[in-house]
Design a protein around this motif. Structure first.
Motif, short mmCIF file in Angstrom:
data_model
loop_
_atom_site.label_atom_id
_atom_site.label_comp_id
_atom_site.label_asym_id
_atom_site.label_seq_id
_atom_site.Cartn_x
_atom_site.Cartn_y
_atom_site.Cartn_z
N TRP A 103 0.46 -0.80 0.45
CA TRP A 103 -0.35 0.22 0.21
C TRP A 103 1.04 1.13 0.38
N PHE A 104 0.47 2.24 -0.94
CA PHE A 104 1.54 3.69 -0.86
C PHE A 104 1.01 4.99 -0.89
N ARG A 105 1.33 5.67 -0.13
CA ARG A 105 0.91 7.05 0.63
C ARG A 105 0.99 7.90 -0.77
N GLY A 106 -0.42 8.69 -1.27
CA GLY A 106 -0.37 9.80 -2.56
C GLY A 106 -0.12 8.77 -3.87
N GLY A 107 -0.38 9.66 -4.37
CA GLY A 107 -0.53 9.04 -6.29
C GLY A 107 -2.34 8.60 -6.43
N ALA A 108 -2.20 8.96 -7.58
CA ALA A 108 -3.25 8.33 -8.16
C ALA A 108 -4.25 7.50 -7.53
N GLU A 109 -4.03 6.12 -7.43
CA GLU A 109 -4.56 4.65 -7.40
C GLU A 109 -4.37 4.91 -5.58
N GLU A 110 -4.06 5.55 -5.02
CA GLU A 110 -4.67 5.41 -3.55
C GLU A 110 -6.10 4.63 -2.90
N ARG A 111 -5.36 4.00 -2.47
CA ARG A 111 -6.70 3.12 -1.83
C ARG A 111 -6.76 3.91 -0.25
N ASP A 112 -7.77 3.71 0.54
CA ASP A 112 -8.04 3.70 1.54
C ASP A 112 -7.24 2.49 2.54
N MET A 113 -6.21 3.26 3.45
CA MET A 113 -5.60 2.55 4.39
C MET A 113 -6.21 1.83 4.94
#
Length: 157
Positions: free
Chosen positions: A116-126
């Protein structure tokens, strides 16, 4: 200058969060470690602004610990290290690895890794990502099991 703490205090921060719950590393179990790691993931650290500079990694893998077959549950956070002129120079990963004796009830446990990555267009809910991890099949077996060892470390990548 960022008002966020530098990534090199991530280990100290993790240990402070652990102590605030009255725990030590050797008392972690899978469920407690995952909940603690979710709290740790909410802490923002200074890192370059790019989609791959603050990422979480979850892995279940087979290996050896202290010369014996083991299953590792790895909770990791990767930080990008700023280059003097800007951008990312390299990565450092904070890891909390729980080692479990590879017993017959773990024989069919599949290996798995996801990020899981913070930021970017495809960020999912953490929070949703953490919920999906705790719903994975290995949690029926690992949730309350006591690991044979827990390693907490920083690794240069």
């Amino acid at each position: 200058m960022s008002d966020q703490p530098p990534f090199h205090i991530a280990s100290t921060t993790f240990h402070h969060l652990l102590a605030a719950r009255g725990l030590t590393v050797d008392r972690l179990r899978a469920d407690t470690a995952l909940r603690l790691f979710q709290t740790f993931a909410d802490v923002r650290f200074e890192s370059p602004v790019s989609p791959s500079s603050d990422g979480l990694r979850y892995a279940v893998a087979r290996g050896e610990h202290a010369g014996h077959p083991a299953v590792a549950l790895v909770l990791a956070r990767r930080f990008g290290v700023r280059r003097p002129g800007g951008g990312t120079e390299r990565h450092v990963e904070f890891r909390c690895t729980l080692w479990f004796a590879d017993t017959p009830d773990l024989a069919d446990l599949p290996e798995h890794e996801e990020w899981w990555f913070r930021g970017g267009a495809e960020e999912r809910d953490m929070a949703g990502w953490f919920d999906s991890l705790s719903a994975r099949p290995e949690w029926a077996v690992l949730r309350w099991r006591r690991p044979v060892a827990v390693d907490v470390s920083h690794v240069e990548l």
